[in-house]
Design a protein around this motif. Structure first.
Motif, PDB file in Angstrom:
ATOM      1  N   ILE A 119       0.972  -1.194   0.048  1.00  0.00           N
ATOM      2  CA  ILE A 119       0.053   0.064  -0.155  1.00  0.00           C
ATOM      3  C   ILE A 119       0.800   1.352  -0.017  1.00  0.00           C
ATOM      4  N   LYS A 120       0.567   1.950  -1.173  1.00  0.00           N
ATOM      5  CA  LYS A 120       1.335   3.085  -0.882  1.00  0.00           C
ATOM      6  C   LYS A 120       0.872   4.130  -0.527  1.00  0.00           C
ATOM      7  N   SER A 121      -0.233   4.895  -0.163  1.00  0.00           N
ATOM      8  CA  SER A 121      -0.941   5.274   0.728  1.00  0.00           C
ATOM      9  C   SER A 121      -2.910   4.830   0.791  1.00  0.00           C
ATOM     10  N   ILE A 122      -2.670   5.493   1.743  1.00  0.00           N
ATOM     11  CA  ILE A 122      -4.315   5.730   1.945  1.00  0.00           C
ATOM     12  C   ILE A 122      -5.095   6.713   2.635  1.00  0.00           C
ATOM     13  N   LYS A 123      -6.832   6.994   2.587  1.00  0.00           N
ATOM     14  CA  LYS A 123      -7.001   7.970   2.607  1.00  0.00           C
ATOM     15  C   LYS A 123      -8.334   7.944   2.702  1.00  0.00           C
ATOM     16  N   ALA A 124      -8.950   8.923   3.822  1.00  0.00           N
ATOM     17  CA  ALA A 124     -10.293   8.763   4.281  1.00  0.00           C
ATOM     18  C   ALA A 124     -11.515  10.433   3.973  1.00  0.00           C
ATOM     19  N   VAL A 145      -4.125   3.317  -2.778  1.00  0.00           N
ATOM     20  CA  VAL A 145      -3.632   2.915  -3.510  1.00  0.00           C
ATOM     21  C   VAL A 145      -2.418   2.159  -2.958  1.00  0.00           C
ATOM     22  N   ARG A 146      -2.576   1.433  -4.616  1.00  0.00           N
ATOM     23  CA  ARG A 146      -0.880   0.313  -4.113  1.00  0.00           C
ATOM     24  C   ARG A 146       0.281   0.474  -4.754  1.00  0.00           C
ATOM     25  N   GLY A 149      -0.042   1.327  -8.735  1.00  0.00           N
ATOM     26  CA  GLY A 149      -1.386   2.430  -8.798  1.00  0.00           C
ATOM     27  C   GLY A 149      -2.687   2.579  -8.652  1.00  0.00           C
ATOM     28  N   LYS A 150      -2.839   1.200  -8.396  1.00  0.00           N
ATOM     29  CA  LYS A 150      -4.312   0.311  -8.250  1.00  0.00           C
ATOM     30  C   LYS A 150      -5.271   1.035  -7.159  1.00  0.00           C
ATOM     31  N   GLU A 151      -6.108   1.725  -7.462  1.00  0.00           N
ATOM     32  CA  GLU A 151      -6.714   2.445  -6.136  1.00  0.00           C
ATOM     33  C   GLU A 151      -8.003   1.094  -5.629  1.00  0.00           C
ATOM     34  N   GLU A 152      -8.142   1.178  -4.162  1.00  0.00           N
ATOM     35  CA  GLU A 152      -9.448   0.267  -4.473  1.00  0.00           C
ATOM     36  C   GLU A 152      -9.925   0.658  -2.650  1.00  0.00           C
ATOM     37  N   ASP A 153     -11.661   1.001  -3.051  1.00  0.00           N
ATOM     38  CA  ASP A 153     -12.661   1.366  -2.237  1.00  0.00           C
ATOM     39  C   ASP A 153     -12.749   0.091  -0.962  1.00  0.00           C
ATOM     40  N   VAL A 154     -12.327   0.669   0.073  1.00  0.00           N
ATOM     41  CA  VAL A 154     -11.711  -0.822   1.675  1.00  0.00           C
ATOM     42  C   VAL A 154     -12.445  -0.310   2.898  1.00  0.00           C
ATOM     43  N   THR A 155     -13.318   0.722   2.202  1.00  0.00           N
ATOM     44  CA  THR A 155     -14.353   0.904   3.403  1.00  0.00           C
ATOM     45  C   THR A 155     -15.145  -0.595   4.247  1.00  0.00           C
ATOM     46  N   SER A 156     -15.910  -0.962   3.427  1.00  0.00           N
ATOM     47  CA  SER A 156     -16.567  -2.057   4.648  1.00  0.00           C
ATOM     48  C   SER A 156     -15.336  -3.031   5.147  1.00  0.00           C
ATOM     49  N   GLU A 157     -14.118  -2.321   5.184  1.00  0.00           N
ATOM     50  CA  GLU A 157     -13.122  -3.601   6.161  1.00  0.00           C
ATOM     51  C   GLU A 157     -12.258  -2.677   6.692  1.00  0.00           C
ATOM     52  N   ILE A 158     -12.577  -1.490   6.948  1.00  0.00           N
ATOM     53  CA  ILE A 158     -11.879  -0.564   7.998  1.00  0.00           C
ATOM     54  C   ILE A 158     -12.663  -0.790   9.587  1.00  0.00           C
ATOM     55  N   VAL A 159     -11.332  -0.834  10.318  1.00  0.00           N
ATOM     56  CA  VAL A 159     -11.516  -1.419  11.883  1.00  0.00           C
ATOM     57  C   VAL A 159     -11.828   0.073  12.514  1.00  0.00           C
TER      58      VAL A 159
END
Length: 212
Positions: A119-124, A145-146, A149-159
């Motif tokens: 993972i390169k970056s994470i943002k809310a 963002v990995r 360069g791939k961006e992923e929505d990980v909202t459902s996996e956040i604690v």
């Protein structure tokens, strides 16, 4: 008389030795390991360079509860170019999939490990909150963002957690309880995103003073 004393001392020594060995003898007298399981969720999601430690629990004859046998496990992996494992510690080496195998006295278990690019970056979004006490807002959406360069929505996996009792988390929302500043933190694997929250008193009356 001396002979009796020596006999008593010998008997006491034997009792002491048996008392020390009793737990080991009891364990040795129990049955075999009938089944084992790797307690971590399957498949295990990891990112390159991330490490995690696995635990193995076993059903053993003579015990009502499952026993932790992690220390006696023989480990192996189907692809050490993707993940390596030593004494239960898994390290993600490269993107891909590999199966980790555990074996104890003939009982076997396995875990599929999926490794993705680092993972390169994470943002809310939103990146901060400002609301009055008693009100609530939906928790942020989070994306990563990995390295590829791939961006992923990980909202459902956040604690999510909050830094103080000034706010609480309820059913996917954050609610302000008392005025103050709170740090909302979301954890995804080894990554953490931080969202500052400002909670103010409720405005009950607004007065406008005319210019003199």
């Amino acid at each position: 008389m001396n002979g009796i004393k020596k006999a008593i001392r010998g008997t006491l020594a034997l009792i002491l030795v048996l008392a020390v060995l009793a737990p080991s003898l009891a364990l040795a007298a129990t049955g075999d390991v009938t089944s084992i399981e790797i307690t971590n969720s399957s498949p295990q999601q990891m990112s390159v360079s991330q490490t995690t430690t696995l635990q193995v629990m076993a059903v053993v004859e003579g015990f009502d509860n499952k026993q932790d046998v992690t220390g006696g496990v023989t480990w192996s992996t189907s692809n050490d170019a993707v993940v390596t494992i030593t004494k239960g510690k898994v390290k993600a080496v490269a993107a891909g999939e590999a199966t980790v195998y555990a074996q104890v006295n003939g009982a076997k278990a396995q875990l599929l490990v999926k490794v993705q690019d680092k993972i390169k970056s994470i943002k809310a979004s939103p990146s901060s909150y400002n609301f009055v006490k008693g009100s609530e807002s939906t928790l942020p959406k989070v994306s990563i963002v990995r390295a590829n360069g791939k961006e992923e929505d990980v909202t459902s996996e956040i604690v999510w957690t909050v830094s103080s009792a000034s706010a609480v988390l309820e059913s996917g929302k954050i609610k302000g309880i008392t005025p103050g500043r709170v740090l909302l933190q979301g954890k995804y694997g080894s990554e953490t995103v931080k969202v500052p929250v400002a909670i103010t008193d409720e405005i009950t009356k607004v007065e406008v003073t005319p210019a003199v």
